[in-house]
Design a protein around this motif. Structure first.
Motif, PDB file in Angstrom:
ATOM      1  N   VAL A 197       0.235  -0.512   0.717  1.00  0.00           N
ATOM      2  CA  VAL A 197      -0.719  -1.592   0.917  1.00  0.00           C
ATOM      3  C   VAL A 197      -0.867  -2.362  -0.389  1.00  0.00           C
ATOM      4  O   VAL A 197      -1.442  -1.858  -1.362  1.00  0.00           O
ATOM      5  CB  VAL A 197      -2.087  -1.037   1.378  1.00  0.00           C
ATOM      6  CG1 VAL A 197      -3.036  -2.186   1.702  1.00  0.00           C
ATOM      7  CG2 VAL A 197      -1.923  -0.121   2.587  1.00  0.00           C
ATOM      8  N   ASP A 202      -2.337   2.755  -1.725  1.00  0.00           N
ATOM      9  CA  ASP A 202      -3.083   1.510  -1.853  1.00  0.00           C
ATOM     10  C   ASP A 202      -3.001   1.014  -3.288  1.00  0.00           C
ATOM     11  O   ASP A 202      -3.487   1.685  -4.206  1.00  0.00           O
ATOM     12  CB  ASP A 202      -4.538   1.743  -1.447  1.00  0.00           C
ATOM     13  CG  ASP A 202      -5.367   0.474  -1.458  1.00  0.00           C
ATOM     14  OD1 ASP A 202      -4.776  -0.622  -1.503  1.00  0.00           O
ATOM     15  OD2 ASP A 202      -6.608   0.571  -1.427  1.00  0.00           O
ATOM     16  N   THR A 214      -7.989  -5.954  -1.382  1.00  0.00           N
ATOM     17  CA  THR A 214      -8.556  -4.725  -0.795  1.00  0.00           C
ATOM     18  C   THR A 214      -8.449  -4.776   0.730  1.00  0.00           C
ATOM     19  O   THR A 214      -9.439  -4.712   1.447  1.00  0.00           O
ATOM     20  CB  THR A 214     -10.021  -4.561  -1.222  1.00  0.00           C
ATOM     21  OG1 THR A 214     -10.734  -5.775  -0.898  1.00  0.00           O
ATOM     22  CG2 THR A 214     -10.136  -4.307  -2.708  1.00  0.00           C
TER      23      THR A 214
END
Length: 697
Positions: A212, A188, A360
């Motif tokens: 991500v 992430d 996010t």
């Protein structure tokens, strides 16, 4: 996975003690495979040692873990039950004691025990370093993977290459323990740089990277001009920086929307959203200052810059399979632009874009990460993806989403009617005539653009608790688009579609599945004007001998209703006669030419042109389905080798489909509620649970 390395640690603040107050967020110490671990303090940390853990044993004295060999249909994936509020609760728990490191691994209790032969997934966090970024996804991922999360303590100052070494060590241990299993790395933001760096240094490992919004584009971040200012902000005002960054990094509204039922009326949804924003979401953002103190923030920015440079300098060496998820409203990084760049650089990269999400992504209201993994065919338990053995059935949450967000208009508009034929030839309402036990091969008419598939799949799931596996054109599995959104084509895969090949049909029938096959294929679904309800089947008995080999029951079926919702006004031949449209159609269908289907076939079925027809909508009528009398192949071994016998069964099935279509076309004239207007009138005067009636069979 070996456990002697100092990098494999469970967090000390989560040790279970029956005399102490239990924390709200717990982790379990467990290694991948069929083993669990005991926990003992070592130099202020908790090391992990192997102990056998039988099925159903207790963990931490109160958490029972039950292993299931496979995931059942309509299982509870837990998506929506955890939100960003739980993320902050977990972060508070993990930061109770000042900790200077080293980085360590933990496995959340919510993940539970995965299915048999599950691969291992390692989560590499973003700037926060807590390792809690998977909170909304832990329950679902825990059924399909052994989940481990990396925690980088607030005051830890391990350089980027040190973090690479920590991740690298644990991957090599995992590979040594289970050499035939893939290893998943979910990175992430900053974790995406870490995942790419590790993959570049370990090309021989079977890695699947899920990136991500990777921070490889950090040097092109719109925040670059503001970064020098951060060093000038005094300590007493630092709390304002994380608070302000939170609105840039993510979308608070999207975060607060997790768990709010989309089926609620708009006013109720807005009320719940307002309550979550004012009572929990916005007050929690002020806690970011504790998660990322001033000195830590400055260190993380330096770490981020060095990590991005390191990953970009070695990206050419990455051999791993990559799934890249990019947000369209990422205000921190140019993620969509970066996804196009990485798609061109990485050798095996699939991209999915989420245009309405911020940086996010994993903490915002969107789609379960496991759903995305399944829909892109990235979940596998061995070196190669197997459409039969690696398929995971849809969860109840996935079914609800598909019915409400993807099929709601069609379902309400066509109010499908299902009929089936019993062994004695009696036609009954519902699907009682379709065998419950597989293998079963459903063969029938492919309605215009395959519109019959959604209602049909829903009926089988709800009435018979059966998910049939449908064959799909290989074009659905093409990944040439660097800006592709997660959409309808991916959801088809979530619900069991697989590429049409003899090998896949063999595997599914051998596993006693219910399999859906359209002999007319794309040519029938994209037929020309005047060809509605005409079977465009090949001359070869393609499916009969395969069914006979496994003793499968063949169930022919007919569907009607396409002419009640739209009129086909422009088919392929018409479009190719219009100059500006012909160029567009040729461009759109260019990629389909590489898929050579039915080259051995002759006639119309071999002429498969994929295009979007010109349709003129009508006031919706109704869809009707009739499943004919089952044709048994069990105990008929002659069908495997005797082509003439197989051809007779083939013609019998084709004739049954034609009879079903003719029956439905005649009987629908007797339906008093064929029109949507009449069905709406009926619904206004009856309870919602009462299905709108139709003709009597």
């Amino acid at each position: 996975m070996a456990t002697t390395s100092s990098s494999l640690l469970a967090l000390p603040s989560f040790r279970s003690n029956c005399k102490q107050r239990r924390p709200n967020f717990k982790v379990r110490a467990q290694i991948s495979g069929d083993k669990a671990t005991s926990v003992e303090p070592v130099n202020g940390s908790v090391s992990v040692s192997n102990v056998q853990n039988p099925k159903g044993s207790e963990v931490n004295g109160n958490v029972k873990i039950q292993r299931k060999d496979e995931i059942e249909l309509l299982w509870d994936d837990g998506y929506g039950s955890k939100s960003v509020k739980d993320y902050f609760a977990a972060a508070r728990e993990i930061l109770k004691k000042p900790d200077g490191g080293p980085p360590r691994w933990f496995s959340p209790v919510d993940c539970g025990q995965p299915i048999k032969d599950a691969p291992t997934l390692f989560f590499l966090p973003g700037m926060d370093g807590t390792g809690m970024g998977l909170v909304p996804h832990q329950i679902a991922l825990g059924r399909a993977f052994h989940v481990w999360c990396l925690h980088i303590p607030v005051h830890d100052r391990t350089p980027f290459q040190g973090l690479v070494k920590i991740v690298e060590d644990v991957l090599r241990q995992e590979h040594a323990t289970r050499p035939n299993k893939p290893i998943y790395l979910v990175g992430d933001s900053f974790g995406g740089c870490l995942a790419l760096a590790v993959a570049a240094r370990n090309a021989s490992l079977d890695l699947v990277l899920i990136l991500v919004n990777p921070a490889t584009s950090f040097e092109r971040s719109p925040l670059q001009p503001l970064l020098p200012i951060l060093e000038m902000v005094p300590e007493e005002l630092h709390f304002t920086i994380p608070y302000a960054l939170s609105f840039i990094m993510g979308d608070p509204i999207k975060m607060a929307s997790i768990g709010i039922d989309n089926q609620l009326p708009a006013g109720v949804k807005l009320k719940k959203l307002r309550e979550k924003l004012t009572n929990s979401m916005l007050p929690l953002l002020s806690e970011l200052g504790g998660i990322i103190p001033r000195e830590t923030l400055l260190w993380k920015l330096k770490l981020l810059r060095s990590g991005a440079a390191y990953a970009n300098s070695r990206i050419h060496a990455v051999q791993a399979e990559v799934l890249l998820l990019a947000s369209g409203k990422d205000r921190m990084l140019p993620s969509q632009e970066e996804s196009k760049r990485l798609h061109g650089l990485l050798k095996n990269c699939t991209v999915r874009c989420f245009k309405e999400n911020g940086h996010t992504l994993l903490l915002e209201d969107s789609i379960s990460l496991l759903t995305v993994i399944k829909g892109t065919c990235k979940y596998r338990r061995s070196r190669r993806y197997d459409f039969a053995t690696d398929f995971l059935p849809p969860s109840k949450g996935e079914l609800d989403f598909a019915l409400q967000e993807l099929l709601r208009f069609l379902r309400n508009a066509v109010s499908s009617v299902f009929l089936s034929t019993m062994e004695d030839g009696t036609i009954v309402k519902g699907l009682a005539g379709v065998p419950d036990e597989g293998p079963v091969l459903l063969v029938g008419y492919h309605m215009l653009m395959g519109l019959e598939l959604g209602p049909m799949s829903e009926a089988f799931i709800k009435e018979k608790n059966i998910l049939f596996r449908g064959m799909a054109h290989p074009i659905l599995y093409s990944e040439n688009d660097s800006a592709k959104e997660f959409g309808y084509m991916d959801w088809i895969k979530v619900f069991g579609a697989y590429p049409v090949t003899a090998t896949n049909l063999f595997k599914l029938l051998s596993s006693k599945s219910h399999v859906l096959l359209y002999p007319g294929g794309a040519r029938e679904a994209l037929h020309n004007r005047g060809e509605q309800y005409k079977l465009i089947w090949p001359d070869q008995q393609e499916f009969v001998r395969m069914a006979a080999r496994f003793g499968a029951t063949i169930v022919p079926f007919g569907t009607v209703g396409e002419d009640d919702i739209a009129e086909l006004v422009l088919d392929y031949n018409d479009l190719m006669k219009i100059p500006f449209l012909s160029n567009y159609v040729s461009e759109v269908t260019r990629d389909t030419k590489e898929f050579k289907l039915r080259e051995e076939s002759s006639g119309e079925v071999a002429n498969q042109q994929l295009y979007l027809p010109g349709l003129l909508p009508k006031i919706p009528g109704r869809f009707y389905y009739l499943f004919g009398k089952p044709i048994q192949t069990k105990g008929r071994p002659e069908l495997v080798k005797d082509k003439e016998a197989a051809k007779r069964v083939y013609l019998e099935a084709k004739e049954e489909v034609e009879k079903s279509i003719a029956y439905l076309l005649k009987k629908r004239e007797e339906d008093p509620y064929r029109s949507v207007v009449d069905r709406l009138s009926y619904s206004l005067t009856h309870l919602p649970e009462n299905d709108v009636p139709s003709f009597e069979p």
